[in-house]
Motif scaffolding. Structure first.
Motif, PDB file in Angstrom:
ATOM      1  N   THR A 126       0.832  -1.197   0.000  1.00 17.02           N
ATOM      2  CA  THR A 126       0.000   0.000   0.000  1.00 17.02           C
ATOM      3  C   THR A 126       0.871   1.252   0.000  1.00 17.02           C
ATOM      4  OG1 THR A 126      -0.105   0.060   2.407  1.00 17.02           O
ATOM      5  CG2 THR A 126      -1.834  -1.174   1.257  1.00 17.02           C
ATOM      6  N   ALA A 127       0.312   2.309  -0.550  1.00 17.34           N
ATOM      7  CA  ALA A 127       1.048   3.569  -0.648  1.00 17.34           C
ATOM      8  C   ALA A 127       1.289   4.184   0.723  1.00 17.34           C
ATOM      9  CB  ALA A 127       0.285   4.545  -1.538  1.00 17.34           C
ATOM     10  N   THR A 128       0.341   3.996   1.644  1.00 14.69           N
ATOM     11  CA  THR A 128       0.508   4.599   2.962  1.00 14.69           C
ATOM     12  C   THR A 128       1.678   3.968   3.723  1.00 14.69           C
ATOM     13  OG1 THR A 128      -1.171   3.103   3.834  1.00 14.69           O
ATOM     14  CG2 THR A 128      -1.890   5.308   3.196  1.00 14.69           C
ATOM     15  N   VAL A 129       1.852   2.669   3.583  1.00 16.68           N
ATOM     16  CA  VAL A 129       2.970   1.997   4.258  1.00 16.68           C
ATOM     17  C   VAL A 129       4.289   2.433   3.631  1.00 16.68           C
ATOM     18  CG1 VAL A 129       4.019  -0.243   4.747  1.00 16.68           C
ATOM     19  CG2 VAL A 129       1.562   0.042   4.943  1.00 16.68           C
ATOM     20  N   PHE A 130       4.318   2.558   2.309  1.00  7.87           N
ATOM     21  CA  PHE A 130       5.540   2.996   1.635  1.00  7.87           C
ATOM     22  C   PHE A 130       5.885   4.422   2.036  1.00  7.87           C
ATOM     23  CE2 PHE A 130       7.995   4.680  -1.932  1.00  7.87           C
ATOM     24  CZ  PHE A 130       8.975   3.714  -2.037  1.00  7.87           C
ATOM     25  N   GLN A 131       4.868   5.291   2.095  1.00 11.71           N
ATOM     26  CA  GLN A 131       5.119   6.678   2.480  1.00 11.71           C
ATOM     27  C   GLN A 131       5.569   6.768   3.940  1.00 11.71           C
ATOM     28  OE1 GLN A 131       2.013   9.379   1.466  1.00 11.71           O
ATOM     29  NE2 GLN A 131       3.389  11.112   1.573  1.00 11.71           N
ATOM     30  N   ALA A 132       5.013   5.933   4.791  1.00 12.19           N
ATOM     31  CA  ALA A 132       5.470   5.897   6.182  1.00 12.19           C
ATOM     32  C   ALA A 132       6.936   5.483   6.247  1.00 12.19           C
ATOM     33  CB  ALA A 132       4.609   4.932   6.986  1.00 12.19           C
ATOM     34  N   GLY A 133       7.327   4.525   5.416  1.00 10.73           N
ATOM     35  CA  GLY A 133       8.734   4.121   5.356  1.00 10.73           C
ATOM     36  C   GLY A 133       9.629   5.255   4.893  1.00 10.73           C
ATOM     37  N   LEU A 134       9.154   6.040   3.911  1.00  4.17           N
ATOM     38  CA  LEU A 134       9.918   7.210   3.464  1.00  4.17           C
ATOM     39  C   LEU A 134      10.138   8.186   4.614  1.00  4.17           C
ATOM     40  CD1 LEU A 134       8.374   8.055  -0.022  1.00  4.17           C
ATOM     41  CD2 LEU A 134      10.726   7.429   0.447  1.00  4.17           C
ATOM     42  N   HIS A 135       9.073   8.440   5.371  1.00  5.17           N
ATOM     43  CA  HIS A 135       9.177   9.388   6.474  1.00  5.17           C
ATOM     44  C   HIS A 135      10.105   8.874   7.575  1.00  5.17           C
ATOM     45  CE1 HIS A 135       6.436  12.458   5.086  1.00  5.17           C
ATOM     46  NE2 HIS A 135       5.613  11.492   4.686  1.00  5.17           N
ATOM     47  N   ILE A 136      10.035   7.596   7.861  1.00  7.80           N
ATOM     48  CA  ILE A 136      10.922   7.027   8.891  1.00  7.80           C
ATOM     49  C   ILE A 136      12.379   7.098   8.436  1.00  7.80           C
ATOM     50  CG2 ILE A 136      11.568   4.894  10.066  1.00  7.80           C
ATOM     51  CD1 ILE A 136       8.549   4.234  10.132  1.00  7.80           C
ATOM     52  N   ALA A 137      12.627   6.760   7.186  1.00  8.99           N
ATOM     53  CA  ALA A 137      13.996   6.855   6.668  1.00  8.99           C
ATOM     54  C   ALA A 137      14.470   8.309   6.677  1.00  8.99           C
ATOM     55  CB  ALA A 137      14.061   6.280   5.254  1.00  8.99           C
ATOM     56  N   GLY A 138      13.571   9.244   6.356  1.00 11.89           N
ATOM     57  CA  GLY A 138      13.918  10.659   6.412  1.00 11.89           C
ATOM     58  C   GLY A 138      14.258  11.114   7.824  1.00 11.89           C
ATOM     59  N   ILE A 139      13.520  10.610   8.795  1.00 10.31           N
ATOM     60  CA  ILE A 139      13.809  10.934  10.200  1.00 10.31           C
ATOM     61  C   ILE A 139      15.190  10.409  10.587  1.00 10.31           C
ATOM     62  CG2 ILE A 139      13.143  10.397  12.580  1.00 10.31           C
ATOM     63  CD1 ILE A 139      10.207  10.519  11.558  1.00 10.31           C
ATOM     64  N   PHE A 140      15.526   9.200  10.157  1.00  6.73           N
ATOM     65  CA  PHE A 140      16.844   8.649  10.446  1.00  6.73           C
ATOM     66  C   PHE A 140      17.947   9.509   9.831  1.00  6.73           C
ATOM     67  CE2 PHE A 140      15.038   4.140  10.970  1.00  6.73           C
ATOM     68  CZ  PHE A 140      14.933   4.316  12.344  1.00  6.73           C
ATOM     69  N   ILE A 141      17.735   9.966   8.600  1.00  7.62           N
ATOM     70  CA  ILE A 141      18.735  10.797   7.938  1.00  7.62           C
ATOM     71  C   ILE A 141      18.889  12.119   8.664  1.00  7.62           C
ATOM     72  CG2 ILE A 141      19.248  12.075   5.821  1.00  7.62           C
ATOM     73  CD1 ILE A 141      18.012   9.716   4.270  1.00  7.62           C
ATOM     74  N   TRP A 142      17.776  12.734   9.034  1.00  7.09           N
ATOM     75  CA  TRP A 142      17.844  14.018   9.734  1.00  7.09           C
ATOM     76  C   TRP A 142      18.458  13.874  11.117  1.00  7.09           C
ATOM     77  CZ3 TRP A 142      16.897  19.161   8.846  1.00  7.09           C
ATOM     78  CH2 TRP A 142      16.452  19.493   7.581  1.00  7.09           C
ATOM     79  N   SER A 143      18.184  12.779  11.811  1.00  6.20           N
ATOM     80  CA  SER A 143      18.698  12.642  13.177  1.00  6.20           C
ATOM     81  C   SER A 143      20.158  12.222  13.212  1.00  6.20           C
ATOM     82  CB  SER A 143      17.861  11.629  13.946  1.00  6.20           C
ATOM     83  OG  SER A 143      17.984  10.343  13.373  1.00  6.20           O
ATOM     84  N   ALA A 144      20.686  11.720  12.116  1.00  9.67           N
ATOM     85  CA  ALA A 144      22.080  11.285  12.078  1.00  9.67           C
ATOM     86  C   ALA A 144      23.038  12.459  12.048  1.00  9.67           C
ATOM     87  CB  ALA A 144      22.328  10.387  10.872  1.00  9.67           C
ATOM     88  N   ARG A 145      22.556  13.615  11.752  1.00 15.48           N
ATOM     89  CA  ARG A 145      23.439  14.789  11.630  1.00 15.48           C
ATOM     90  C   ARG A 145      23.390  15.635  12.856  1.00 15.48           C
ATOM     91  NH1 ARG A 145      25.805  15.662   6.349  1.00 15.48           N
ATOM     92  NH2 ARG A 145      25.126  13.878   5.204  1.00 15.48           N
TER      93      ARG A 145
END
Length: 145
Positions: A126-145
């Protein structure tokens, strides 16, 4: 996807797999928020760096109306059509080669997002699960810096 100069995602807009990127451009620009050190995020970036797929007249007009400088190369067929028209073809749009060299930050951001296997393989149904994965990966990228 929109990314900042440090390869961090700024916004996502999910489209069906068969849809092109250019029709989603205005949606991405509407949801884009560029963070500033102090104050509210900027909703209008200074420059948009994009590849040849975004060189349509509609996208250039949209950016011009909003007062955003476009650094987008023209495809060979658009150049040939403009030259074929002669003087009625108008002048070519401005293009800054040095600014365009920074476009690789978007590609690097996409590659960082694809480090997460679920996004790279697109197993989600589903698109909602994929978009949630995008947001989680984005959070990981932002928090790594």
């Amino acid at each position: 996807l929109a990314a900042d100069s440090r390869c961090r995602p700024l916004c996502f807009h999910l489209t069906p797999g068969q849809a092109g990127d250019a029709p989603a451009f205005e949606h991405v620009m509407a949801t884009l928020r560029v963070p500033k050190p102090i104050g509210r995020p900027c909703t209008r970036p200074l420059v948009v760096l994009a590849d040849r797929a975004y060189s349509s007249r509609a996208i250039r007009d949209h950016l011009r109306r909003r007062g955003i400088r476009a650094v987008i190369p023209q495809p060979a067929d658009q150049i040939a059509n403009r030259k074929r028209k002669g003087r009625q073809g108008g002048r070519p749009p401005a293009f800054d080669r040095e600014a365009y060299k920074q476009r690789n930050t978007v590609e690097r951001c996409i590659n960082r997002l694809k480090n997460w296997r679920g996004l790279a393989t697109r197993y989600e149904k589903t698109a909602t699960v994929f978009q949630a994965g995008l947001h989680i990966a984005g959070i990981f990228i932002w928090s790594a810096r």
